[in-house]
Design an enzyme around this catalytic site. Sequence first.
Site, PDB file in Angstrom:
ATOM      1  N   LYS A 109       0.860  -1.194   0.000  1.00 59.66           N
ATOM      2  CA  LYS A 109       0.000   0.000   0.000  1.00 59.66           C
ATOM      3  C   LYS A 109       0.884   1.228   0.000  1.00 59.66           C
ATOM      4  CE  LYS A 109      -4.461   0.876   0.278  1.00 59.66           C
ATOM      5  NZ  LYS A 109      -5.509  -0.074  -0.120  1.00 59.66           N
TER       6      LYS A 109
HETATM    7  N1  GLU Z   1      -7.109   0.075  -3.573  1.00 59.79           N
HETATM    8  C1  GLU Z   1      -7.844  -1.103  -3.893  1.00 59.79           C
HETATM    9  C2  GLU Z   1      -7.928  -2.032  -2.695  1.00 59.79           C
HETATM   10  O1  GLU Z   1      -7.787  -1.600  -1.575  1.00 59.79           O
HETATM   11  C3  GLU Z   1      -7.315  -1.792  -5.146  1.00 59.79           C
HETATM   12  C4  GLU Z   1      -5.889  -2.256  -5.089  1.00 59.79           C
HETATM   13  C5  GLU Z   1      -5.344  -2.748  -6.412  1.00 59.79           C
HETATM   14  O2  GLU Z   1      -6.098  -2.849  -7.362  1.00 59.79           O
HETATM   15  O3  GLU Z   1      -4.157  -3.034  -6.456  1.00 59.79           O
HETATM   16  O4  GLU Z   1      -8.223  -3.190  -2.817  1.00 59.79           O
END
Ligand code: GLU
Length: 417
Positions: A109
Amino acid sequence: MEDPRGELNPFQEVCLYFDGAAERLGVDDDLRELLRWPWRELRVEVPVRLDSGRLKVFVGYRVQHNGARGPYKGGVRYHPEADIDEVRALAALMTWKTALVGVPFGGAKGGVQCDPDEMSQGELNRLTRRYTQNISHILGVNRDIPAPDLNTNSQTMAWMMDAYGQLHGYEPGIVTGKPVELGGSYGREAAPGRGAVYCLQEYCRLVGQELSGATVAVQGFGQVGSWVARLLEGAGCKVIAVSDVRGGIHNPKGLAFRALLDHVREGRWVAGFRDSEPVTNAELLELPCDILVPAAVGHVLHKANAPRVRARIVLEGANMPTTPEADAILNERGVVMLPDLLVNAGGVTVSYFEWAQNIQEFRWDEERVNEELRKVMTRAFQEVYERARRDSLMLREAAFEISVERVARAVELRGFV
Ligand code: GLU
């Protein structure tokens, strides 16, 4: 005054669920330690020239939690509360989420502590480019692939792809959630909401409940919430309340949904929509309804308001919308908790499809994307539901168990321990 969100920081909250699962599975202490902590954490300064001429230094992070099952994967959020505990927690959650739906990624993240509501498009473009440059040495199509999250979108991904490309050459697979014109996948934008609805439909099918006619309240009318609301309305539900950062609107008879979409397209915010009463974000969570969808920021359901939630089902569109204390209270009260790592995994699932399409230089049509997404979400839901029934667990506990089992196995197979 005591914070109703509790004393644990977000990372400790995820660890609570992880430890519960590891304990039940009998994962030994050494492996548990390896699985708990992030593999790598990067903190960067992000200096940005503001439109006013001032130079402001923001702080950004990229946390790579676990890469045993594939390249690190996860979104980037822009939010004043995106500190290291929050980003670390969300990175861990991505490890468990990707394992749960079985896409070949690890968990990561990113976050920049800023308030995008107060920034111009030019400032956000410069911020995104500088952040990307500063973390680019740990990114890569086969290393770490960012995506949108809270307050970031396909435009942000276009800027990231461009900034990365300036350093390393054209690489569309370096980010997912890009605009379709730049190699994004059809259906990616709707995917987190669509996946959430597939989960809910499967739940209703398994327990023999009718979805049509159910009343729904949605907190957050952004990338996740607006799609959940739109698709549930299409499935015959009655959307009685929605909100965004400025506040919400309520009509117990149901909101005129098509007109609401036009209203938001024109004015950006839901407030002031015809035939509705204003509600605050806090009030929305306590409205009488069948299905409550927290689809905005984290920690909105906490020990102070959980006893007052009147929904029968909570569909967690956001990441970590419920504190563990609230989760326990809601479980105790018989509210069905459909957990984030399962419910909102449609986003990363279609990110995987996008990445795979980029690598193959081939594009799927939207029908195919949605059909494949339905298969993945339905199967993941069935696995969680079966395990919960077999071992008398809550759905969240079952989801964590399946994920921890898979990641532990991958780590063992690689021979780390
Ligand atoms: N931000 C989204 C999540 O928390 C998508 C993450 C992604 O597609 O890599 O799942």
